[in-house]
Design a protein around this motif. Structure first.
Motif, PDB file in Angstrom:
ATOM      1  N   THR A 138       0.841  -1.208   0.000  1.00  0.00           N
ATOM      2  CA  THR A 138       0.000   0.000   0.000  1.00  0.00           C
ATOM      3  C   THR A 138       0.865   1.242   0.000  1.00  0.00           C
ATOM      4  OG1 THR A 138      -1.673  -1.212   1.231  1.00  0.00           O
ATOM      5  CG2 THR A 138      -1.838   1.205   1.240  1.00  0.00           C
TER       6      THR A 138
ATOM      7  N   GLU B 257       2.383   1.754  -3.429  1.00  0.00           N
ATOM      8  CA  GLU B 257       1.420   2.294  -4.388  1.00  0.00           C
ATOM      9  C   GLU B 257       1.179   3.779  -4.137  1.00  0.00           C
ATOM     10  OE1 GLU B 257      -1.955  -0.177  -3.888  1.00  0.00           O
ATOM     11  OE2 GLU B 257      -1.163  -1.834  -5.108  1.00  0.00           O
ATOM     12  N   SER B 258       1.135   4.172  -2.838  1.00  0.00           N
ATOM     13  CA  SER B 258       0.934   5.579  -2.497  1.00  0.00           C
ATOM     14  C   SER B 258       2.104   6.421  -2.979  1.00  0.00           C
ATOM     15  CB  SER B 258       0.757   5.713  -0.987  1.00  0.00           C
ATOM     16  OG  SER B 258       0.650   7.077  -0.607  1.00  0.00           O
TER      17      SER B 258
END
Length: 413
Positions: free
Chosen positions: A349, A352-353
């Motif tokens: 996550t 991806e951020s």
């Protein structure tokens, strides 16, 4: 047809007739016996059979001077002057001797199971006047044999001490003694005029080893050979005793919790030592689900100790000891186990951020480029406080959103 073939080919009947005629002629002519071939020397290994062959021509019908008897062949042991046999009759009281005759001109002396005392000069003699004879030598060779009661056995010396290795052998010819190490290593001599020398082999009945080190421990072979097969050898084990020595390759070992780790110690000891592991508080470690201990032999006196600790927890951190004990002394090595932090790894996550943020920055950079480089430079100059070509241009309204580009210079909005 058959008669013609026999006369041309010399059949058995014809050969007998020829021999009879020759025999009569020998008698008529009075030819003396003579030796057709010389008597040959014989070399034989002890326990084997030996024979001498004597070929005498013109013996049949020859009368000995002053005697009506025909000439005879006799066998005599020349060095002892003992008569062994006359014609085919054995005189000596030796069941191992026999004489064979082919009923023509060949006499063979057979000696079964030759012994060392059979060695010597043998004579084939014809009792003519004067006597005729020929001699040959019987050499009895004996394969080498180690004299165990005069040869060293396995021995033990302290490191730095001396060792005397002795090897005696019998046989004929006298055997030579050659020393080698079973592992192919060097034999170290420190007593010669040249000081310390290393050789792969050494000749002689005695080997003197001084200031012996642990590297000289092992099996030594004394090999006896005299050219008569087979050669023989004896294995002598030299044990060098010393107190244990422990070497630790890594005294500080780090590992993350939840993983397995291996601790190692190298041990040298002779005689063989008892090796074990403990915690720093003296608690002995035993093999179970948490710990696994092994030893790998490196040589006759060295081993590698290994301790595997599974699924490390904080309670497993701290000091460990590898201990070695034998009849001469003991030694130990210390290892400290500490926790090693794994390098921080971003989650999916977070990755991806970060990727989205980088993409947004790229878009902004693409917008900033044309605004800085395009448009009227005069307007830019007026915006930054410089003079413009006309008052109307200097009062031109620029949307607030575009002031992000020049935020480093003015804060207008």
């Amino acid at each position: 047809m058959a008669t013609g073939a026999q006369s041309r080919g010399g059949g058995p009947l014809a050969q007998l007739l020829i021999l009879a005629v020759l025999h009569v002629n020998f008698i008529a002519l009075g030819l003396e016996p003579d030796f057709l071939y010389p008597l040959e020397n014989v070399t034989i290994a002890q326990g084997r059979d030996a024979m001498f062959t004597c070929v005498v021509n013109n013996l049949g019908g020859y009368r000995v001077s002053g005697d009506s008897a025909t000439a005879r062949v006799a066998w005599i042991k020349a060095d002892t002057k003992a008569i062994l046999a006359i014609h085919e009759h054995v005189i000596t009281n030796n069941a191992r001797l026999s004489v064979t005759h082919n009923d023509y001109n060949t006499w063979t002396l057979n000696i079964r199971g030759v012994k060392r005392e059979d060695r010597g000069q043998y004579m084939c003699q014809v009792n003519t006047d004067p006597m005729k004879m020929q001699t040959a030598f019987l050499e009895v060779v004996i394969p080498p044999d180690i004299i165990y009661e005069e040869t060293s056995g396995d021995m033990m010396v302290p490191e730095g001490g001396s060792a005397k290795l002795v090897c005696k052998a019998r046989g004929y010819p006298p055997p030579k003694i050659l020393w080698r190490r079973e592992d192919g290593g060097d034999i170290i001599s420190r007593s010669g005029p040249q000081g310390k020398t290393k050789v792969t082999s050494l000749e002689g009945e005695i080997v003197n080893l001084t200031k012996v080190t642990r590297s000289e421990m092992g099996a030594y072979l004394c090999i006896a050979a005299n050219g008569v097969p087979p050669s023989v050898s004896k294995r002598i084990m030299l044990h060098v005793h010393f107190h244990p020595l422990v070497q630790v390759p890594n005294q500080l070992v780090g590992a993350p919790t939840g993983t397995d780790v291996t601790l190692q110690c190298h041990v040298e000891a002779s005689p063989k030592a008892i090796n074990y592991w403990t915690r720093e508080n003296g608690e002995m470690i035993i093999t179970n689900d948490k710990y696994h201990m092994t030893e790998i032999t490196s040589s006759t006196y060295s081993v590698q100790m290994r301790l595997v600790i599974r699924n490390i927890q904080r309670s497993d951190l701290g000091g460990y000891k590898c201990i070695s004990k034998n009849s001469i002394g003991d030694a130990e090595g210390n290892i400290r186990l500490y926790e090693m932090e794994l390098p921080y790894r971003k989650s999916r996550t977070e990755e991806e951020s970060d990727a989205a943020s980088e993409e947004s920055n790229d878009v902004r950079s693409s917008l900033q480029g044309p605004l800085r480089e395009g448009g009227n430079r005069v307007e830019d100059a007026g915006f930054l406080g410089g003079g413009g070509p006309s008052s109307s241009d200097s009062h031109r309204i620029i949307p607030c959103g575009f002031f992000l580009i020049t935020a480093l210079v003015h804060t207008v909005c």
